[in-house]
Design a protein around this motif. Sequence first.
Motif, PDB file in Angstrom:
ATOM      1  N   LEU A  43      74.112  77.041  50.548  1.00 59.62           N
ATOM      2  CA  LEU A  43      72.908  76.235  50.390  1.00 59.62           C
ATOM      3  C   LEU A  43      73.297  75.069  49.490  1.00 59.62           C
ATOM      4  N   VAL A  44      73.192  73.845  50.017  1.00 58.45           N
ATOM      5  CA  VAL A  44      73.702  72.653  49.332  1.00 58.45           C
ATOM      6  C   VAL A  44      72.556  71.721  48.959  1.00 58.45           C
ATOM      7  N   PHE A  45      72.517  71.333  47.682  1.00 56.01           N
ATOM      8  CA  PHE A  45      71.582  70.338  47.152  1.00 56.01           C
ATOM      9  C   PHE A  45      72.417  69.207  46.561  1.00 56.01           C
ATOM     10  N   ILE A  46      72.218  68.009  47.018  1.00 59.30           N
ATOM     11  CA  ILE A  46      72.878  66.821  46.467  1.00 59.30           C
ATOM     12  C   ILE A  46      74.370  67.074  46.236  1.00 59.30           C
ATOM     13  N   ASP A  47      75.061  67.510  47.265  1.00 58.80           N
ATOM     14  CA  ASP A  47      76.510  67.730  47.264  1.00 58.80           C
ATOM     15  C   ASP A  47      76.991  68.793  46.287  1.00 58.80           C
ATOM     16  N   SER A  48      76.112  69.714  45.909  1.00 60.09           N
ATOM     17  CA  SER A  48      76.501  70.866  45.098  1.00 60.09           C
ATOM     18  C   SER A  48      76.005  72.140  45.765  1.00 60.09           C
ATOM     19  N   ALA A  49      76.917  73.077  45.949  1.00 57.40           N
ATOM     20  CA  ALA A  49      76.526  74.375  46.493  1.00 57.40           C
ATOM     21  C   ALA A  49      75.835  75.161  45.388  1.00 57.40           C
ATOM     22  N   VAL A  50      74.654  75.683  45.678  1.00 55.32           N
ATOM     23  CA  VAL A  50      73.919  76.431  44.657  1.00 55.32           C
ATOM     24  C   VAL A  50      73.857  77.923  44.959  1.00 55.32           C
ATOM     25  N   ARG A  51      74.182  78.289  46.215  1.00 54.90           N
ATOM     26  CA  ARG A  51      74.134  79.706  46.573  1.00 54.90           C
ATOM     27  C   ARG A  51      74.871  79.935  47.873  1.00 54.90           C
ATOM     28  N   VAL A  52      75.507  81.087  47.966  1.00 54.72           N
ATOM     29  CA  VAL A  52      76.107  81.515  49.230  1.00 54.72           C
ATOM     30  C   VAL A  52      75.005  82.212  50.028  1.00 54.72           C
ATOM     31  N   LEU A  53      74.893  81.862  51.310  1.00 57.90           N
ATOM     32  CA  LEU A  53      73.862  82.413  52.184  1.00 57.90           C
ATOM     33  C   LEU A  53      74.475  83.399  53.162  1.00 57.90           C
ATOM     34  N   ASP A  54      73.680  84.398  53.562  1.00 59.76           N
ATOM     35  CA  ASP A  54      74.129  85.203  54.692  1.00 59.76           C
ATOM     36  C   ASP A  54      73.684  84.474  55.959  1.00 59.76           C
ATOM     37  N   GLU A  55      74.218  84.874  57.077  1.00 59.56           N
ATOM     38  CA  GLU A  55      73.985  84.176  58.348  1.00 59.56           C
ATOM     39  C   GLU A  55      72.504  84.150  58.718  1.00 59.56           C
ATOM     40  N   ASP A  56      71.782  85.248  58.478  1.00 56.06           N
ATOM     41  CA  ASP A  56      70.366  85.317  58.825  1.00 56.06           C
ATOM     42  C   ASP A  56      69.544  84.341  57.984  1.00 56.06           C
ATOM     43  N   GLU A  57      69.818  84.289  56.699  1.00 56.87           N
ATOM     44  CA  GLU A  57      69.081  83.378  55.818  1.00 56.87           C
ATOM     45  C   GLU A  57      69.372  81.917  56.176  1.00 56.87           C
ATOM     46  N   ALA A  58      70.618  81.606  56.481  1.00 56.72           N
ATOM     47  CA  ALA A  58      70.976  80.245  56.887  1.00 56.72           C
ATOM     48  C   ALA A  58      70.227  79.861  58.166  1.00 56.72           C
ATOM     49  N   ARG A  59      70.146  80.779  59.121  1.00 57.99           N
ATOM     50  CA  ARG A  59      69.422  80.512  60.368  1.00 57.99           C
ATOM     51  C   ARG A  59      67.943  80.289  60.104  1.00 57.99           C
ATOM     52  N   GLN A  60      67.332  81.096  59.227  1.00 62.18           N
ATOM     53  CA  GLN A  60      65.907  80.929  58.922  1.00 62.18           C
ATOM     54  C   GLN A  60      65.630  79.567  58.285  1.00 62.18           C
ATOM     55  N   ILE A  61      66.514  79.131  57.401  1.00 69.28           N
ATOM     56  CA  ILE A  61      66.332  77.818  56.773  1.00 69.28           C
ATOM     57  C   ILE A  61      66.478  76.720  57.817  1.00 69.28           C
ATOM     58  N   ASP A  62      67.506  76.820  58.672  1.00 70.98           N
ATOM     59  CA  ASP A  62      67.675  75.839  59.744  1.00 70.98           C
ATOM     60  C   ASP A  62      66.450  75.804  60.653  1.00 70.98           C
ATOM     61  N   ASP A  63      65.941  76.983  61.026  1.00 67.47           N
ATOM     62  CA  ASP A  63      64.750  77.043  61.889  1.00 67.47           C
ATOM     63  C   ASP A  63      63.552  76.394  61.208  1.00 67.47           C
ATOM     64  N   ALA A  64      63.364  76.650  59.921  1.00 70.03           N
ATOM     65  CA  ALA A  64      62.230  76.068  59.201  1.00 70.03           C
ATOM     66  C   ALA A  64      62.338  74.547  59.152  1.00 70.03           C
ATOM     67  N   LEU A  65      63.529  74.034  58.887  1.00 65.97           N
ATOM     68  CA  LEU A  65      63.717  72.579  58.862  1.00 65.97           C
ATOM     69  C   LEU A  65      63.477  71.972  60.243  1.00 65.97           C
ATOM     70  N   ASP A  66      63.976  72.643  61.282  1.00 63.84           N
ATOM     71  CA  ASP A  66      63.730  72.170  62.649  1.00 63.84           C
ATOM     72  C   ASP A  66      62.244  72.249  62.992  1.00 63.84           C
ATOM     73  N   GLY A  67      61.573  73.290  62.504  1.00 65.64           N
ATOM     74  CA  GLY A  67      60.141  73.446  62.740  1.00 65.64           C
ATOM     75  C   GLY A  67      59.331  72.342  62.087  1.00 65.64           C
ATOM     76  N   LEU A  68      59.687  71.975  60.868  1.00 64.74           N
ATOM     77  CA  LEU A  68      58.989  70.877  60.193  1.00 64.74           C
ATOM     78  C   LEU A  68      59.178  69.566  60.941  1.00 64.74           C
ATOM     79  N   ALA A  69      60.407  69.307  61.385  1.00 63.27           N
ATOM     80  CA  ALA A  69      60.674  68.084  62.144  1.00 63.27           C
ATOM     81  C   ALA A  69      59.881  68.072  63.445  1.00 63.27           C
ATOM     82  N   ALA A  70      59.838  69.204  64.149  1.00 63.15           N
ATOM     83  CA  ALA A  70      59.084  69.285  65.403  1.00 63.15           C
ATOM     84  C   ALA A  70      57.593  69.067  65.151  1.00 63.15           C
TER      85      ALA A  70
END
Length: 100
Positions: A43-70
């Motif tokens: 999980l990256v904020f302003i070019d700094s990694a703040v946390r290691v994500l598992d694959e499921d959590e990364a997918r949920q964040i990607d889906d949420a960002l895609d959902g907001l854009a849609a």
Amino acid sequence: MCVGLPMTVISSDEHTALCERRAEQRQVSTALVGEVAVGDRLLVFIDSAVRVLDEDEARQIDDALDGLAAAMEGKPFEHLFADLIDREPKLPEHLRPTNP
């Protein structure tokens, strides 16, 4: 406002990692998370990694960002929030009231 983005490590050294997200590559500081391996999701904020994500959590964040854009474009988005459908929202444990 900053939004954290899930990125994938494609190479790393002691203090930084070259990460990629949807064909964009960025050099990211790993000072807050320590050593990372190729393929790790961060999980990256302003070019700094703040946390290691598992694959499921990364997918949920990607889906949420895609959902907001849609939603902003007036397109269907409900399917991108599948983890929230058919359940009542719950506060995180640390925000729930305690009973004396």
